[in-house]
Write an enzyme that holds these catalytic residues in place. Structure first.
Site, mmCIF file in Angstrom:
data_model
loop_
_atom_site.group_PDB
_atom_site.id
_atom_site.type_symbol
_atom_site.label_atom_id
_atom_site.label_comp_id
_atom_site.label_asym_id
_atom_site.label_seq_id
_atom_site.Cartn_x
_atom_site.Cartn_y
_atom_site.Cartn_z
ATOM 1 N N CYS A 264 7.257 2.982 -1.577
ATOM 2 C CA CYS A 264 7.763 1.670 -2.014
ATOM 3 C C CYS A 264 7.632 1.531 -3.525
ATOM 4 O O CYS A 264 8.535 1.025 -4.197
ATOM 5 C CB CYS A 264 7.006 0.544 -1.314
ATOM 6 S SG CYS A 264 7.225 0.518 0.476
ATOM 7 N N TYR B 121 0.805 -1.222 0.000
ATOM 8 C CA TYR B 121 0.000 0.000 0.000
ATOM 9 C C TYR B 121 0.842 1.279 0.000
ATOM 10 O O TYR B 121 0.320 2.381 -0.031
ATOM 11 C CB TYR B 121 -0.931 0.022 1.221
ATOM 12 C CG TYR B 121 -0.203 -0.163 2.536
ATOM 13 C CD1 TYR B 121 0.440 0.900 3.159
ATOM 14 C CD2 TYR B 121 -0.145 -1.412 3.135
ATOM 15 C CE1 TYR B 121 1.112 0.724 4.362
ATOM 16 C CE2 TYR B 121 0.527 -1.599 4.339
ATOM 17 C CZ TYR B 121 1.146 -0.530 4.942
ATOM 18 O OH TYR B 121 1.814 -0.713 6.125
ATOM 19 N N CYS B 122 2.151 1.132 0.017
ATOM 20 C CA CYS B 122 3.058 2.266 0.224
ATOM 21 C C CYS B 122 3.491 2.913 -1.094
ATOM 22 O O CYS B 122 4.108 2.267 -1.938
ATOM 23 C CB CYS B 122 4.266 1.751 1.012
ATOM 24 S SG CYS B 122 5.617 2.915 1.127
ATOM 25 N N ASP B 123 3.176 4.206 -1.265
ATOM 26 C CA ASP B 123 3.577 4.932 -2.474
ATOM 27 C C ASP B 123 5.094 5.081 -2.590
ATOM 28 O O ASP B 123 5.645 4.999 -3.680
ATOM 29 C CB ASP B 123 2.923 6.316 -2.519
ATOM 30 C CG ASP B 123 1.432 6.235 -2.815
ATOM 31 O OD1 ASP B 123 0.976 5.227 -3.391
ATOM 32 O OD2 ASP B 123 0.711 7.185 -2.440
#
Length: 150
Positions: free
Chosen positions: A13, A9-11
């Site tokens: 990343c 869910y991490c932008d």
């Protein structure tokens, strides 16, 4: 080999993954939320930090707020257990190789993972362009003169 530990869910990343792919840098990717790090892997990451747990714990994470722990009061083994049980406490992405570690995505910082021979080749190409382009050469000499006079 570069390891990229992410949360899906991490932008940040996604940006790190894209940067590594665009720069054709091989890496192993792992979603640490679905496949949490083992105690040995956590110790490896911690060993590469400058400030230990302070560097890797995300104080903005939901688990951090919910757990309401004073991490400084935890023993090392207790800390490792908490991180194993709550992988979302870790900052992400975690990018590292044998010598370097980066927590979170930083456009300038991630460039440390470009192999040295590639960085040197890029510098040589830039210098060749600079030395062969009269406009660039003249401009760089003007900058050099300005810098020297300061």
């Amino acid at each position: 080999m570069i390891k990229l530990y992410i949360a899906s869910y991490c932008d940040s990343c996604k940006k790190a993954r894209s940067w590594l792919v665009e720069n054709q840098i091989p890496f192993e990717e792992r979603n640490i939320i679905n496949d949490p790090l083992t105690s040995e892997e956590l110790k490896e990451v911690l060993s590469k930090t400058e400030n230990g747990s302070e560097d890797i714990i995300s104080i903005r994470s939901k688990s951090y707020r919910e757990l309401n722990l004073d991490f400084e009061d935890l023993s090392f083994n207790e800390l490792i257990q908490v991180l194993e049980d709550h992988p979302d406490l870790l900052k992400h992405p975690i990018i590292f190789d044998e010598n370097k570690l980066q927590l979170g995505y930083n456009k300038e910082g991630i460039q440390q993972f470009v192999p040295r021979k590639v960085r040197r080749a890029t510098e040589k190409v830039f210098l060749t362009i600079l030395l062969n382009d009269e406009n660039l050469k003249a401009g760089s000499m003007d900058l050099f003169k300005e810098e020297k006079s300061i």
